[in-house]
Scaffold this motif. Structure first.
Motif, PDB file in Angstrom:
ATOM      1  N   GLU A 170       0.823  -1.190   0.105  1.00 19.00           N
ATOM      2  CA  GLU A 170       0.015   0.097  -0.120  1.00 19.00           C
ATOM      3  C   GLU A 170       0.940   1.408  -0.014  1.00 19.00           C
ATOM      4  N   GLY A 171       2.275   1.208  -0.227  1.00 20.51           N
ATOM      5  CA  GLY A 171       3.111   2.363  -0.447  1.00 20.51           C
ATOM      6  C   GLY A 171       3.379   2.909  -1.681  1.00 20.51           C
ATOM      7  N   ASP A 172       4.308   3.588  -1.834  1.00 18.12           N
ATOM      8  CA  ASP A 172       4.632   4.185  -3.202  1.00 18.12           C
ATOM      9  C   ASP A 172       5.168   3.023  -4.266  1.00 18.12           C
ATOM     10  N   PRO A 173       4.473   3.203  -5.445  1.00 22.84           N
ATOM     11  CA  PRO A 173       5.167   2.245  -6.542  1.00 22.84           C
ATOM     12  C   PRO A 173       6.415   2.137  -6.724  1.00 22.84           C
ATOM     13  N   GLY A 174       7.023   1.040  -7.040  1.00 28.13           N
ATOM     14  CA  GLY A 174       8.374   0.769  -7.239  1.00 28.13           C
ATOM     15  C   GLY A 174       8.796   1.637  -8.695  1.00 28.13           C
ATOM     16  N   GLU A 175      10.244   1.365  -8.948  1.00 27.45           N
ATOM     17  CA  GLU A 175      10.681   2.181 -10.244  1.00 27.45           C
ATOM     18  C   GLU A 175      11.067   0.861 -11.156  1.00 27.45           C
ATOM     19  N   ASN A 176      10.793   0.969 -12.311  1.00 31.68           N
ATOM     20  CA  ASN A 176      11.326  -0.088 -13.272  1.00 31.68           C
ATOM     21  C   ASN A 176      10.819  -1.241 -13.251  1.00 31.68           C
ATOM     22  N   GLY A 177       9.513  -1.466 -12.759  1.00 31.08           N
ATOM     23  CA  GLY A 177       8.938  -2.638 -12.444  1.00 31.08           C
ATOM     24  C   GLY A 177       9.148  -3.168 -11.249  1.00 31.08           C
ATOM     25  N   GLY A 178       9.686  -2.449 -10.357  1.00 27.34           N
ATOM     26  CA  GLY A 178       9.963  -3.060  -8.761  1.00 27.34           C
ATOM     27  C   GLY A 178       8.589  -3.008  -8.016  1.00 27.34           C
ATOM     28  N   PRO A 179       8.612  -4.035  -6.850  1.00 30.94           N
ATOM     29  CA  PRO A 179       7.184  -3.895  -6.153  1.00 30.94           C
ATOM     30  C   PRO A 179       6.990  -2.370  -5.284  1.00 30.94           C
ATOM     31  N   ARG A 180       5.558  -2.506  -5.037  1.00 34.99           N
ATOM     32  CA  ARG A 180       5.454  -1.335  -4.252  1.00 34.99           C
ATOM     33  C   ARG A 180       5.884  -1.422  -2.731  1.00 34.99           C
ATOM     34  N   GLY A 181       6.102  -0.300  -2.255  1.00 31.27           N
ATOM     35  CA  GLY A 181       6.304  -0.248  -0.830  1.00 31.27           C
ATOM     36  C   GLY A 181       5.063  -0.419   0.075  1.00 31.27           C
ATOM     37  N   ASP A 182       5.489  -0.362   1.308  1.00 35.18           N
ATOM     38  CA  ASP A 182       4.200  -0.724   2.474  1.00 35.18           C
ATOM     39  C   ASP A 182       3.775   0.396   3.101  1.00 35.18           C
ATOM     40  N   LEU A 183       2.616   0.497   3.789  1.00 32.65           N
ATOM     41  CA  LEU A 183       2.028   1.475   4.441  1.00 32.65           C
ATOM     42  C   LEU A 183       2.097   0.896   5.843  1.00 32.65           C
ATOM     43  N   ILE A 184       2.754   1.799   6.678  1.00 28.75           N
ATOM     44  CA  ILE A 184       3.038   1.559   8.134  1.00 28.75           C
ATOM     45  C   ILE A 184       2.432   2.442   9.216  1.00 28.75           C
ATOM     46  N   VAL A 185       1.448   1.898   9.732  1.00 30.53           N
ATOM     47  CA  VAL A 185       0.735   2.526  10.479  1.00 30.53           C
ATOM     48  C   VAL A 185       1.017   2.402  12.173  1.00 30.53           C
ATOM     49  N   GLY A 186       1.542   3.635  12.641  1.00 31.96           N
ATOM     50  CA  GLY A 186       1.753   3.507  14.063  1.00 31.96           C
ATOM     51  C   GLY A 186       0.639   3.769  14.884  1.00 31.96           C
ATOM     52  N   VAL A 187       0.481   3.143  15.921  1.00 31.62           N
ATOM     53  CA  VAL A 187      -0.813   3.339  16.712  1.00 31.62           C
ATOM     54  C   VAL A 187      -0.436   3.875  18.066  1.00 31.62           C
ATOM     55  N   ARG A 188      -1.493   4.694  18.343  1.00 28.18           N
ATOM     56  CA  ARG A 188      -1.164   5.521  19.652  1.00 28.18           C
ATOM     57  C   ARG A 188      -2.481   5.343  20.310  1.00 28.18           C
ATOM     58  N   VAL A 189      -2.231   4.687  21.562  1.00 23.72           N
ATOM     59  CA  VAL A 189      -3.495   4.460  22.383  1.00 23.72           C
ATOM     60  C   VAL A 189      -3.696   5.399  23.462  1.00 23.72           C
ATOM     61  N   MET A 190      -4.874   6.147  23.330  1.00 16.68           N
ATOM     62  CA  MET A 190      -4.942   7.360  24.290  1.00 16.68           C
ATOM     63  C   MET A 190      -5.612   6.746  25.480  1.00 16.68           C
ATOM     64  N   ASN A 191      -4.932   6.469  26.573  1.00 22.02           N
ATOM     65  CA  ASN A 191      -5.364   5.870  27.705  1.00 22.02           C
ATOM     66  C   ASN A 191      -5.723   6.777  28.790  1.00 22.02           C
ATOM     67  N   LYS A 192      -7.104   7.205  28.478  1.00 15.91           N
ATOM     68  CA  LYS A 192      -7.968   7.975  29.449  1.00 15.91           C
ATOM     69  C   LYS A 192      -8.791   7.042  30.126  1.00 15.91           C
ATOM     70  N   THR A 193      -8.182   6.303  31.040  1.00 13.22           N
ATOM     71  CA  THR A 193      -9.008   5.232  31.811  1.00 13.22           C
ATOM     72  C   THR A 193      -8.155   4.953  32.977  1.00 13.22           C
ATOM     73  N   HIS A 194      -8.855   4.332  34.166  1.00 14.80           N
ATOM     74  CA  HIS A 194      -8.149   4.030  35.284  1.00 14.80           C
ATOM     75  C   HIS A 194      -7.357   2.740  35.003  1.00 14.80           C
ATOM     76  N   PHE A 195      -7.456   2.095  34.089  1.00 10.21           N
ATOM     77  CA  PHE A 195      -6.732   0.685  34.054  1.00 10.21           C
ATOM     78  C   PHE A 195      -5.281   1.003  33.744  1.00 10.21           C
ATOM     79  N   GLY A 196      -4.367   0.443  34.364  1.00  7.12           N
ATOM     80  CA  GLY A 196      -2.957   0.438  34.000  1.00  7.12           C
ATOM     81  C   GLY A 196      -2.658  -0.870  33.279  1.00  7.12           C
ATOM     82  N   ARG A 197      -1.492  -0.783  32.333  1.00  7.61           N
ATOM     83  CA  ARG A 197      -1.482  -2.163  31.499  1.00  7.61           C
ATOM     84  C   ARG A 197       0.037  -2.384  31.704  1.00  7.61           C
ATOM     85  N   ASN A 198       0.438  -3.746  31.635  1.00 16.56           N
ATOM     86  CA  ASN A 198       1.603  -4.175  31.534  1.00 16.56           C
ATOM     87  C   ASN A 198       1.753  -5.347  30.670  1.00 16.56           C
TER      88      ASN A 198
END
Length: 266
Positions: A170-198
């Motif tokens: 899902e990234g940019d197309p390659g050059e000269n017939g090369g494969p496409r790149g990837d889409l990398i989605v970084g996730v941010r969890v908005m921790n507005k809760t009383h739970f802690g996590r480990n």
């Protein structure tokens, strides 16, 4: 070492204009990838497209249950005006007159050891072998333009803050017939809760009355699946930690595996 003036003769600077032996070796072997030179891949070699990186904010409960989101990205696509050729419609790229389409030119250098020939990337066409005399006005001769695209992202249950999702191709197309790149989605969890996590384990505090602590009784405990009743044992002291097995976060790779919930009685 070597005397740089040896054999120079009148009117010559050392070895025929070279300052020292290092300059001689660099000029001789530079075109072959030795010394200061480096090997260059052909401009027509297939190349993988670039990755696209985006950030996505989700709530804590969405990280518990998983969620599907749509995000907008700016991705390179083939120019619809020139069909990717880079040349104005009705024209085409021409053979480079300097390298005759080979993408490389041969140069000869005179050295104290004789004439040395080397092959280098053609500076006129940058190794492509073709030049565009009438570039497409829309893409300016590149053959690709950036367009906005909507992509659907499935975020699995149990994902943690800072983890990322990779969407292959899902990234940019390659050059000269090369494969496409990837889409990398970084996730941010908005921790507005009383739970802690480990990891997969969750932590929370539960306030109980003094009579319940002394005599025991039921108390409501909030979990990611809703509220449940927990039977407090008589004589419980403040700060006691209790483990509720399987009431933690699901495993991001196996949604049938859960962590534990640890509650602290206050």
């Amino acid at each position: 070492g070597v005397d740089p003036n040896y054999g120079g003769g009148e009117g010559m600077d050392g070895f025929g204009g070279f300052n020292d032996m290092g300059d001689i070796l660099e000029n001789i072997f530079g075109g072959f990838g030795f010394g200061g030179g480096s090997r260059r891949s052909s401009a027509n070699t297939p190349k993988r497209g670039a990755d696209i990186r985006e950030a996505l904010n989700i709530s804590f409960m969405e990280s518990c249950t998983g969620v599907k989101r749509e995000i907008k990205i700016n991705r390179l696509c083939v120019c619809d005006s020139c069909k990717g050729s880079g040349a104005t419609a009705g024209t085409s790229a021409e053979i480079c007159p300097d390298c005759q389409g080979r993408g490389q030119v041969k140069t000869t250098q005179r050295t104290p050891f004789g004439a040395i020939s080397s092959t280098k990337t053609c500076p006129h066409c940058n190794g492509k072998g073709k030049i565009i005399t009438n570039p497409c006005p829309k893409c300016r001769g590149v053959g690709r333009v950036r367009v906005q695209k909507t992509v659907s992202v499935d975020i699995p249950a149990g994902i943690d803050d800072g983890q990322y999702i990779r969407l292959s191709g899902e990234g940019d197309p390659g050059e000269n017939g090369g494969p496409r790149g990837d889409l990398i989605v970084g996730v941010r969890v908005m921790n507005k809760t009383h739970f802690g996590r480990n990891g997969q384990d969750l932590f929370s505090e539960v306030r109980i009355s003094y009579p319940t602590a002394v005599l025991g009784g039921e108390v409501e405990v909030e979990t990611i699946d809703g509220k449940i009743l927990y039977d407090v044992k008589p004589g419980s002291v403040s700060g006691r930690r209790v483990r509720l097995k399987g009431k933690g976060m699901p495993n991001v790779r196996n949604n049938k595996s859960f962590g534990d919930l640890y509650i602290t009685l206050i």
